[in-house]
Write a protein that holds these residues in place. Structure first.
Motif, PDB file in Angstrom:
ATOM      1  N   ASN A   1      11.600 -16.531  -6.063  1.00  0.00           N
ATOM      2  CA  ASN A   1      12.869 -16.747  -5.364  1.00  0.00           C
ATOM      3  C   ASN A   1      13.472 -15.428  -4.909  1.00  0.00           C
ATOM      4  OD1 ASN A   1      13.275 -16.222  -8.152  1.00  0.00           O
ATOM      5  ND2 ASN A   1      15.373 -16.974  -8.021  1.00  0.00           N
ATOM      6  N   VAL A   2      14.237 -15.481  -3.833  1.00  0.00           N
ATOM      7  CA  VAL A   2      14.816 -14.267  -3.255  1.00  0.00           C
ATOM      8  C   VAL A   2      15.751 -13.572  -4.234  1.00  0.00           C
ATOM      9  CG1 VAL A   2      16.316 -13.365  -1.431  1.00  0.00           C
ATOM     10  CG2 VAL A   2      14.612 -15.118  -0.891  1.00  0.00           C
ATOM     11  N   HIS A   3      16.639 -14.354  -4.855  1.00  0.00           N
ATOM     12  CA  HIS A   3      17.661 -13.736  -5.704  1.00  0.00           C
ATOM     13  C   HIS A   3      17.221 -13.583  -7.154  1.00  0.00           C
ATOM     14  CE1 HIS A   3      20.524 -13.395  -2.503  1.00  0.00           C
ATOM     15  NE2 HIS A   3      20.271 -14.639  -2.149  1.00  0.00           N
ATOM     16  N   GLY A   4      15.912 -13.693  -7.379  1.00  0.00           N
ATOM     17  CA  GLY A   4      15.353 -13.209  -8.635  1.00  0.00           C
ATOM     18  C   GLY A   4      15.317 -11.690  -8.623  1.00  0.00           C
ATOM     19  N   HIS A   5      15.560 -11.126  -7.442  1.00  0.00           N
ATOM     20  CA  HIS A   5      15.715  -9.671  -7.281  1.00  0.00           C
ATOM     21  C   HIS A   5      17.208  -9.372  -7.287  1.00  0.00           C
ATOM     22  CE1 HIS A   5      12.021 -10.943  -5.173  1.00  0.00           C
ATOM     23  NE2 HIS A   5      11.502  -9.790  -5.574  1.00  0.00           N
ATOM     24  N   ARG A   6      17.607  -8.361  -8.027  1.00  0.00           N
ATOM     25  CA  ARG A   6      19.031  -8.044  -8.129  1.00  0.00           C
ATOM     26  C   ARG A   6      19.375  -6.651  -7.619  1.00  0.00           C
ATOM     27  NH1 ARG A   6      21.232 -12.487  -7.878  1.00  0.00           N
ATOM     28  NH2 ARG A   6      23.187 -11.596  -8.649  1.00  0.00           N
TER      29      ARG A   6
ATOM     30  N   ILE B   1       9.980   6.076  -8.357  1.00  0.00           N
ATOM     31  CA  ILE B   1      10.326   4.806  -8.991  1.00  0.00           C
ATOM     32  C   ILE B   1      10.453   5.054 -10.485  1.00  0.00           C
ATOM     33  CG2 ILE B   1       9.595   2.445  -9.477  1.00  0.00           C
ATOM     34  CD1 ILE B   1       7.896   2.563  -6.944  1.00  0.00           C
ATOM     35  N   THR B   2      11.601   4.734 -11.045  1.00  0.00           N
ATOM     36  CA  THR B   2      11.800   4.892 -12.484  1.00  0.00           C
ATOM     37  C   THR B   2      11.725   3.531 -13.170  1.00  0.00           C
ATOM     38  OG1 THR B   2      14.199   4.625 -12.378  1.00  0.00           O
ATOM     39  CG2 THR B   2      13.326   6.867 -12.078  1.00  0.00           C
ATOM     40  N   VAL B   3      11.577   3.568 -14.481  1.00  0.00           N
ATOM     41  CA  VAL B   3      11.630   2.328 -15.255  1.00  0.00           C
ATOM     42  C   VAL B   3      12.969   1.641 -15.011  1.00  0.00           C
ATOM     43  CG1 VAL B   3      11.698   1.377 -17.596  1.00  0.00           C
ATOM     44  CG2 VAL B   3      10.045   3.166 -17.022  1.00  0.00           C
ATOM     45  N   GLY B   4      14.027   2.429 -14.922  1.00  0.00           N
ATOM     46  CA  GLY B   4      15.357   1.881 -14.682  1.00  0.00           C
ATOM     47  C   GLY B   4      15.456   1.132 -13.369  1.00  0.00           C
ATOM     48  N   ASN B   5      14.783   1.614 -12.327  1.00  0.00           N
ATOM     49  CA  ASN B   5      14.775   0.907 -11.044  1.00  0.00           C
ATOM     50  C   ASN B   5      14.277  -0.524 -11.209  1.00  0.00           C
ATOM     51  OD1 ASN B   5      13.684   3.893  -9.317  1.00  0.00           O
ATOM     52  ND2 ASN B   5      15.735   3.002  -9.331  1.00  0.00           N
ATOM     53  N   LEU B   6      13.196  -0.683 -11.967  1.00  0.00           N
ATOM     54  CA  LEU B   6      12.616  -2.014 -12.136  1.00  0.00           C
ATOM     55  C   LEU B   6      13.460  -2.887 -13.050  1.00  0.00           C
ATOM     56  CD1 LEU B   6       8.808  -1.157 -12.199  1.00  0.00           C
ATOM     57  CD2 LEU B   6      10.270  -1.791 -10.291  1.00  0.00           C
ATOM     58  N   TYR B   7      14.159  -2.290 -14.004  1.00  0.00           N
ATOM     59  CA  TYR B   7      15.099  -3.066 -14.807  1.00  0.00           C
ATOM     60  C   TYR B   7      16.266  -3.548 -13.949  1.00  0.00           C
ATOM     61  CZ  TYR B   7      13.344  -2.793 -19.580  1.00  0.00           C
ATOM     62  OH  TYR B   7      12.610  -2.992 -20.727  1.00  0.00           O
TER      63      TYR B   7
ATOM     64  N   TYR C   1      14.612  -6.411 -11.523  1.00  0.00           N
ATOM     65  CA  TYR C   1      14.229  -7.609 -12.275  1.00  0.00           C
ATOM     66  C   TYR C   1      15.054  -7.661 -13.559  1.00  0.00           C
ATOM     67  CZ  TYR C   1      10.402  -6.839  -9.015  1.00  0.00           C
ATOM     68  OH  TYR C   1       9.674  -6.601  -7.875  1.00  0.00           O
ATOM     69  N   SER C   2      16.353  -7.834 -13.376  1.00  0.00           N
ATOM     70  CA  SER C   2      17.271  -7.711 -14.513  1.00  0.00           C
ATOM     71  C   SER C   2      17.252  -8.928 -15.432  1.00  0.00           C
ATOM     72  CB  SER C   2      18.700  -7.481 -14.004  1.00  0.00           C
ATOM     73  OG  SER C   2      19.101  -8.526 -13.138  1.00  0.00           O
ATOM     74  N   PHE C   3      16.747 -10.064 -14.929  1.00  0.00           N
ATOM     75  CA  PHE C   3      16.640 -11.244 -15.779  1.00  0.00           C
ATOM     76  C   PHE C   3      15.357 -11.172 -16.604  1.00  0.00           C
ATOM     77  CE2 PHE C   3      18.781 -12.829 -11.826  1.00  0.00           C
ATOM     78  CZ  PHE C   3      20.046 -12.917 -12.365  1.00  0.00           C
ATOM     79  N   ASP C   4      15.371 -11.830 -17.748  1.00  0.00           N
ATOM     80  CA  ASP C   4      14.174 -11.866 -18.592  1.00  0.00           C
ATOM     81  C   ASP C   4      13.288 -13.061 -18.236  1.00  0.00           C
ATOM     82  OD1 ASP C   4      14.775  -9.546 -20.016  1.00  0.00           O
ATOM     83  OD2 ASP C   4      16.011 -10.635 -21.458  1.00  0.00           O
ATOM     84  N   ASN C   5      13.123 -13.325 -16.942  1.00  0.00           N
ATOM     85  CA  ASN C   5      12.280 -14.434 -16.503  1.00  0.00           C
ATOM     86  C   ASN C   5      10.826 -14.164 -16.839  1.00  0.00           C
ATOM     87  OD1 ASN C   5      14.433 -14.633 -13.725  1.00  0.00           O
ATOM     88  ND2 ASN C   5      14.258 -16.207 -15.280  1.00  0.00           N
ATOM     89  N   THR C   6      10.130 -15.195 -17.287  1.00  0.00           N
ATOM     90  CA  THR C   6       8.740 -15.045 -17.692  1.00  0.00           C
ATOM     91  C   THR C   6       7.796 -15.718 -16.711  1.00  0.00           C
ATOM     92  OG1 THR C   6       9.062 -16.969 -19.137  1.00  0.00           O
ATOM     93  CG2 THR C   6       9.200 -14.796 -20.155  1.00  0.00           C
ATOM     94  N   ILE C   7       6.606 -15.141 -16.587  1.00  0.00           N
ATOM     95  CA  ILE C   7       5.573 -15.681 -15.702  1.00  0.00           C
ATOM     96  C   ILE C   7       5.107 -17.032 -16.241  1.00  0.00           C
ATOM     97  CG2 ILE C   7       3.235 -15.349 -14.830  1.00  0.00           C
ATOM     98  CD1 ILE C   7       5.154 -13.458 -13.528  1.00  0.00           C
ATOM     99  N   THR C   8       5.053 -18.008 -15.341  1.00  0.00           N
ATOM    100  CA  THR C   8       4.619 -19.352 -15.704  1.00  0.00           C
ATOM    101  C   THR C   8       3.540 -19.827 -14.745  1.00  0.00           C
ATOM    102  OG1 THR C   8       6.796 -19.886 -16.621  1.00  0.00           O
ATOM    103  CG2 THR C   8       5.380 -21.739 -16.047  1.00  0.00           C
ATOM    104  N   PHE C   9       2.484 -20.408 -15.296  1.00  0.00           N
ATOM    105  CA  PHE C   9       1.385 -20.947 -14.500  1.00  0.00           C
ATOM    106  C   PHE C   9       1.551 -22.459 -14.384  1.00  0.00           C
ATOM    107  CE2 PHE C   9      -1.170 -17.315 -16.542  1.00  0.00           C
ATOM    108  CZ  PHE C   9      -0.818 -16.431 -15.524  1.00  0.00           C
ATOM    109  N   LEU C  10       1.521 -22.959 -13.162  1.00  0.00           N
ATOM    110  CA  LEU C  10       1.640 -24.388 -12.912  1.00  0.00           C
ATOM    111  C   LEU C  10       0.376 -24.924 -12.263  1.00  0.00           C
ATOM    112  CD1 LEU C  10       5.209 -24.671 -11.314  1.00  0.00           C
ATOM    113  CD2 LEU C  10       4.601 -24.904 -13.729  1.00  0.00           C
ATOM    114  N   GLU C  11       0.044 -26.163 -12.584  1.00  0.00           N
ATOM    115  CA  GLU C  11      -0.943 -26.917 -11.833  1.00  0.00           C
ATOM    116  C   GLU C  11      -0.178 -27.979 -11.060  1.00  0.00           C
ATOM    117  OE1 GLU C  11      -5.115 -26.616 -14.294  1.00  0.00           O
ATOM    118  OE2 GLU C  11      -3.788 -28.323 -14.715  1.00  0.00           O
ATOM    119  N   LEU C  12      -0.308 -27.968  -9.746  1.00  0.00           N
ATOM    120  CA  LEU C  12       0.516 -28.815  -8.898  1.00  0.00           C
ATOM    121  C   LEU C  12      -0.355 -29.542  -7.881  1.00  0.00           C
ATOM    122  CD1 LEU C  12       3.664 -29.224  -8.609  1.00  0.00           C
ATOM    123  CD2 LEU C  12       3.528 -27.668  -6.654  1.00  0.00           C
TER     124      LEU C  12
END
Length: 249
Positions: A107-112, A120-126, A129-140
């Motif tokens: 999603n677009v606003h999963g980026h903050r 690029i610092t570690v802080g930039n990526l925090y 991607y400030s939410f603790d969203n986790t990678i999920t695999f779907l079969e669709l």
């Protein structure tokens, strides 16, 4: 002058001799501004404690782990940052899934935040991607995947991996292909997305009908940090491009 504040809580505890247990009988608190006006020893000690953690955190966040070839933002129908994230997600699925991934969905606003050009610092990526969203695999099923793209058409696009070509006309899907092929309504497609989207949020209600869903427990942020480090180890800059994976007519 910007003031630091800290919540100071005080609790009165009653000892119950009959069963050797404690319970809270009263709790109160105040906000204390930690500045030069408060120079008593307890406040100085508290500020020193907070500062020690802040110093350590700043050191970790300021570590440079890569270099971006250009400034990247996030928006619809596609953008440098949403394209980058979606491609890395699909790449992660290709590595982790036995038969690889069919598409990455973000999603677009999963980026903050935006990604600046240069270091690029570690802080930039925090920040991004400030939410603790986790990678999920779907079969669709293909039929439900078509519904997902219908939602993309209504909202004007979102993050999708580069092997997808989606053309939108009057908020409807004019055509869509994955790896150059039209969607087979009976085929099972392997999707890499976020737990938040897998739950059907942000217009992704089609994901609620997934044949299977596996939450890896790995945050998108960690995947992106590891990917940037690996690209840097290979001597490559971080880059992205607008490739008309989503076109609105």
């Amino acid at each position: 002058m910007r003031l630091k504040t800290i919540w100071i809580a005080c609790m009165t505890v009653l000892f119950l001799s009959c069963n050797q247990q404690y319970r809270i009988t009263k709790m109160s608190g105040t906000i204390v501004e930690m500045n030069s006006a408060f120079d008593t020893q307890p406040h100085q000690q508290m500020e020193a404690l907070v500062q020690s953690y802040k110093t350590e955190l700043d050191q970790e966040m300021n570590v440079v782990i890569g270099r971006s070839a250009q400034f990247m933002d996030y928006k619809r129908p596609e953008s440098l940052l949403t394209n980058l994230t979606s491609d890395v997600m699909k790449s992660y699925g290709d590595e982790q899934l036995p038969d690889g991934a069919d598409i990455g969905v973000m999603n677009v606003h999963g980026h903050r935040a935006t990604l600046p050009a240069g270091d690029i610092t570690v802080g930039n990526l925090y920040e991004i991607y400030s939410f603790d969203n986790t990678i999920t695999f779907l079969e669709l099923k293909g039929n439900d995947l078509k519904k997902m793209f219908d939602a993309y058409a209504r909202i004007g696009g979102a993050g999708i991996s580069s092997n997808v070509k989606l053309i939108i006309d009057d908020k409807k899907v004019k055509s869509v292909t994955i790896d150059g092929k039209t969607i087979d309504k009976d085929k099972i497609y392997h999707i890499v997305t976020l737990d938040y989207l897998a739950e059907g949020n942000d217009n992704m209600s089609a994901f609620r009908d997934a044949v299977s869903s596996i939450n890896t427990g790995v945050t998108l942020r960690d995947v992106m940090i590891d990917w940037v480090k690996e690209q840097t180890r290979r001597g490559e800059e971080i880059d992205s491009q607008l490739d008309e994976r989503i076109v609105i007519r």
